[in-house]
Design an enzyme around this catalytic site. Structure first.
Site, PDB file in Angstrom:
ATOM      1  N   GLU A 256       1.198  -1.438  -0.286  1.00 21.42           N
ATOM      2  CA  GLU A 256      -0.057  -0.125   0.103  1.00 21.42           C
ATOM      3  C   GLU A 256       0.857   1.080   0.436  1.00 21.42           C
ATOM      4  O   GLU A 256       1.549   1.805   0.700  1.00 21.42           O
ATOM      5  CB  GLU A 256      -0.674   0.002   1.439  1.00 21.42           C
ATOM      6  CG  GLU A 256      -1.556  -0.892   1.120  1.00 21.42           C
ATOM      7  CD  GLU A 256      -3.296  -0.860   0.341  1.00 21.42           C
ATOM      8  OE1 GLU A 256      -3.066   0.643  -0.306  1.00 21.42           O
ATOM      9  OE2 GLU A 256      -3.890  -1.707   0.297  1.00 21.42           O
ATOM     10  N   CYS A 290      -2.551   9.077   1.778  1.00 24.25           N
ATOM     11  CA  CYS A 290      -1.681   9.143   0.737  1.00 24.25           C
ATOM     12  C   CYS A 290      -3.158   9.004  -0.446  1.00 24.25           C
ATOM     13  O   CYS A 290      -2.784   9.049  -1.825  1.00 24.25           O
ATOM     14  CB  CYS A 290      -1.869   7.933   1.248  1.00 24.25           C
ATOM     15  SG  CYS A 290      -3.441   6.557   1.822  1.00 24.25           S
TER      16      CYS A 290
HETATM   17  P1  NAD Z   1       8.065   4.989   5.001  1.00 19.00           P
HETATM   18  O1  NAD Z   1       8.286   4.301   3.861  1.00 19.00           O
HETATM   19  O2  NAD Z   1       8.839   5.824   4.788  1.00 19.00           O
HETATM   20  O3  NAD Z   1       8.146   3.782   6.560  1.00 19.00           O
HETATM   21  C1  NAD Z   1       6.687   3.246   6.674  1.00 19.00           C
HETATM   22  C2  NAD Z   1       7.211   2.233   7.736  1.00 19.00           C
HETATM   23  O4  NAD Z   1       8.109   1.612   6.798  1.00 19.00           O
HETATM   24  C3  NAD Z   1       7.900   2.674   8.288  1.00 19.00           C
HETATM   25  O5  NAD Z   1       7.113   2.114  10.088  1.00 19.00           O
HETATM   26  C4  NAD Z   1       9.232   2.637   8.626  1.00 19.00           C
HETATM   27  O6  NAD Z   1      10.207   2.476   9.442  1.00 19.00           O
HETATM   28  C5  NAD Z   1       9.389   1.474   7.952  1.00 19.00           C
HETATM   29  N1  NAD Z   1      11.019   1.136   6.955  1.00 19.00           N
HETATM   30  C6  NAD Z   1      11.886   2.487   7.075  1.00 19.00           C
HETATM   31  N2  NAD Z   1      12.189   1.192   6.298  1.00 19.00           N
HETATM   32  C7  NAD Z   1      12.581  -0.125   6.155  1.00 19.00           C
HETATM   33  C8  NAD Z   1      12.798  -1.253   5.421  1.00 19.00           C
HETATM   34  N3  NAD Z   1      14.442  -1.196   5.158  1.00 19.00           N
HETATM   35  N4  NAD Z   1      12.596  -2.354   5.628  1.00 19.00           N
HETATM   36  C9  NAD Z   1      11.635  -2.366   6.750  1.00 19.00           C
HETATM   37  N5  NAD Z   1      10.216  -1.376   6.340  1.00 19.00           N
HETATM   38  C10 NAD Z   1      10.946   0.308   6.737  1.00 19.00           C
HETATM   39  O7  NAD Z   1       6.671   5.980   4.706  1.00 19.00           O
HETATM   40  P2  NAD Z   1       6.145   6.577   5.402  1.00 19.00           P
HETATM   41  O8  NAD Z   1       6.814   7.823   5.668  1.00 19.00           O
HETATM   42  O9  NAD Z   1       6.161   5.930   6.896  1.00 19.00           O
HETATM   43  O10 NAD Z   1       4.240   7.492   5.031  1.00 19.00           O
HETATM   44  C11 NAD Z   1       4.719   8.477   4.130  1.00 19.00           C
HETATM   45  C12 NAD Z   1       3.888   7.061   2.595  1.00 19.00           C
HETATM   46  O11 NAD Z   1       3.169   5.913   3.104  1.00 19.00           O
HETATM   47  C13 NAD Z   1       3.784   8.297   1.720  1.00 19.00           C
HETATM   48  O12 NAD Z   1       4.045   7.863   0.201  1.00 19.00           O
HETATM   49  C14 NAD Z   1       2.542   7.540   1.640  1.00 19.00           C
HETATM   50  O13 NAD Z   1       1.492   7.685   0.608  1.00 19.00           O
HETATM   51  C15 NAD Z   1       1.712   6.263   2.037  1.00 19.00           C
HETATM   52  N6  NAD Z   1       0.498   5.711   2.624  1.00 19.00           N
HETATM   53  C16 NAD Z   1       0.268   4.799   1.991  1.00 19.00           C
HETATM   54  C17 NAD Z   1      -1.075   4.517   2.738  1.00 19.00           C
HETATM   55  C18 NAD Z   1      -2.134   3.202   1.188  1.00 19.00           C
HETATM   56  O14 NAD Z   1      -2.977   2.464   2.035  1.00 19.00           O
HETATM   57  N7  NAD Z   1      -2.098   2.956  -0.130  1.00 19.00           N
HETATM   58  C19 NAD Z   1      -1.901   4.500   3.520  1.00 19.00           C
HETATM   59  C20 NAD Z   1      -1.093   5.597   4.141  1.00 19.00           C
HETATM   60  C21 NAD Z   1      -0.063   5.843   3.772  1.00 19.00           C
END
Ligand code: NAD
Length: 512
Positions: A256, A290
């Protein structure tokens, strides 16, 4: 129980986790508006994460054995617990994520509604059923059921720290799996609160839903800790890393990811309503949504009126952390830099700022941009701030063309009074979800699937598809009566294949 007492429970739960895992490293989560410390949480290392997943494994078996009714009853107790403590959780969301209390209530309400739908529909969607066995196996009965996968790892973002992960957690639990959840490092207190609430509400299945906290390394460790499925919500760059880590053990993934959702405003649209929805879709939650509206394509017939309405609507909006503020600060300070880069790029390429454009102490004024070229970052990349680009188009066809000319494809919106026209545009929009004459509504309909195409990811949460996402389809046949001629036996007569070919010729051969 008061918030202070509740947080004691949370802290105790986290402390318990620290002791159990002998993890010493910790990190602070802070209030994005004031910088005040909200809580201190363990950085779970690979060994601690693996231990948690191993504890979840027998819990998954016990949770599975409870059956649909047993799980439904416990999931009801959980949502009852959340509903009774909504204001306490909303206060925590306000402090740790920064969004207004009222928005947090809305978010928790949506999560509870999904919990109810998933638990109440799991048996109907996933339970055993008999299916037609078909001509070749007419002497067999055929059965289909959707079995839980085991332990599901959920990695979540910070922008909707309750609703977003619950889209995976509620559906994975309802389908009979145990869950290990890694919340964002920006919202660990909310993740820990949700797990502490689970332990309190469902003590006899406490380990069916556990939380590990930490940064990217903890998430990466979760991918490699023996989970049977990994549900990831976050950005596309992190999604790629998660997929690579999961690929090592062929762990299936749900992605997602981010969006760049557009609204199409057609000739016959209710312009005032469209402007109101566009402003809410773009600015609420400081644009950190998002499925937020980031681009509008308005036909030349309605463009001027639409822009004027949007300007009117944003005039009254103000960011802040007080009760009257329309939205809060950027939860993640570095996101303000992304927004600034997009504003600079838009300006450099000839875009005009009709409102806002200022960033102060992490608070971004509601920003409206026009004349921004389609090649600029503000149109092509996810901005994730309270900004909106508005472009004038010839007609709705051109609007659709520009909407679909995007690497992302999560949600979107169409404004038109003609039902047929709007449905046609919605169907042809390259996105997983579209709302007609509103924004974001699809997310609040639990029976509708939620997920993207292209860089917005794949797989679905919510609805029947969301339940099935956390299962394995299991097919069973049972021979009811033996046939005189068994085609799948070395003892079959030589002429059997010819007879079969004749039958197939009669049944299918007439189709040209
Ligand atoms: P992010 O990708 O920076 O982090 C998301 C999660 O991944 C965090 O818990 C982080 O600690 C973890 N993470 C980071 N590096 C990792 C790795 N190497 N391996 C595994 N996990 C790791 O995203 P964010 O800044 O927390 O969230 C914002 C993004 O999420 C935006 O792009 C937004 O559009 C998207 N989003 C999508 C939806 C959807 O349903 N499609 C919903 C909400 C947010």
């Amino acid at each position: 129980m008061s918030l202070a007492e509740e947080m004691d429970t949370v802290t105790a739960a986290s402390a318990g986790t620290v002791d159990r895992h002998a993890t010493t490293e910790t990190f602070e989560s802070t209030d994005p508006a004031s910088g005040a410390v909200v809580g201190v949480f363990p950085v779970h290392d690979a060994a601690a994460v693996r231990e948690t997943v191993e504890r979840a494994r027998p819990a998954a078996s016990r949770w599975g054995l409870l059956g649909y009714d047993g799980r439904k009853q416990r999931l009801a107790a959980y949502r009852g617990y959340l509903a009774r403590r909504m204001h306490e959780l909303a206060d925590l969301v306000h402090r740790e994520n920064g969004k207004p209390h009222a928005d947090a209530i809305l978010e928790i309400t949506l999560a509870i509604d999904h919990l109810a739908w998933a638990a109440n529909h799991a048996r109907k969607v996933l339970g055993p059923r008999k299916v037609h066995a078909g001509m070749l196996a007419a002497n067999h009965a055929a059965y289909l059921e959707y079995q839980p996968m085991g332990v599901v790892g959920v990695i979540g973002p910070w922008n909707y720290p309750v609703f977003t992960p619950m889209g995976s957690i509620a559906y994975a639990l309802s389908a009979g799996n145990a869950v290990v959840f890694k919340p964002s490092e920006h919202t660990p207190a909310i993740g820990a609160w949700l797990a502490a609430a689970w332990r309190a509400a469902v003590p006899d299945a406490a380990d069916a839903f556990q939380v590990v906290t930490g940064f990217g390394d903890t998430g990466s460790a979760l991918c490699r800790a023996g989970v049977d499925k990994l549900a990831f919500t976050g950005s596309a760059p992190t999604g790629r890393k998660v997929m690579a880590a999961c690929a090592e053990n062929l762990v299936p993934v749900l992605m997602e990811l981010g969006g760049k959702d557009a609204m199409i405003v057609d000739d016959d649209a209710d312009v005032a309503a469209a402007a109101d929805a566009a402003v809410w879709g773009a600015m609420s939650n400081a644009g950190q949504t998002c499925i937020g509206i980031e681009r509008v394509y308005a036909t030349e017939k309605v463009y001027d009126a639409f822009v004027a309405e949007v300007q009117k609507k944003v005039e009254g909006l103000r960011p802040g952390s007080d009760d009257e503020a329309a939205y809060g600060p950027m939860t993640m300070a570095s996101q303000a830099d992304v927004v600034q880069r997009h504003l600079d790029d838009a300006a450099a390429k000839g875009g005009r700022t009709l409102a806002g454009g200022t960033i102060e102490n992490g608070f971004i004024a509601p920003t409206v941009l026009v004349d921004v070229p389609e090649t600029s970052d503000a149109v092509r990349e996810e901005t994730f701030g309270p900004t909106l680009t508005i472009a004038k188009v010839r007609d709705a066809e051109q609007a659709l063309e520009l909407t679909n000319d995007s690497a992302h494809g999560l949600g979107g919106s169409v404004y038109s009074k003609s039902k047929d026209r709007a449905m046609d545009l919605a169907r042809r929009m390259r996105s997983g979800m579209t709302s007609i004459n509103s924004v974001l509504t699809f997310a609040s309909v639990p029976s509708l699937p939620f997920g993207g195409v292209g860089n917005s990811g794949f797989g679905r949460i919510h609805g029947e598809d969301g339940l099935k996402e956390f299962t394995r389809a299991k097919a069973i046949t049972r021979q009811r009566v033996p046939l005189p001629v068994n085609l799948m036996s070395f003892g079959r007569p030589a002429q059997a294949a010819d007879a079969l070919a004749r039958v197939m010729g009669l049944v299918h051969g007439r189709h040209r």
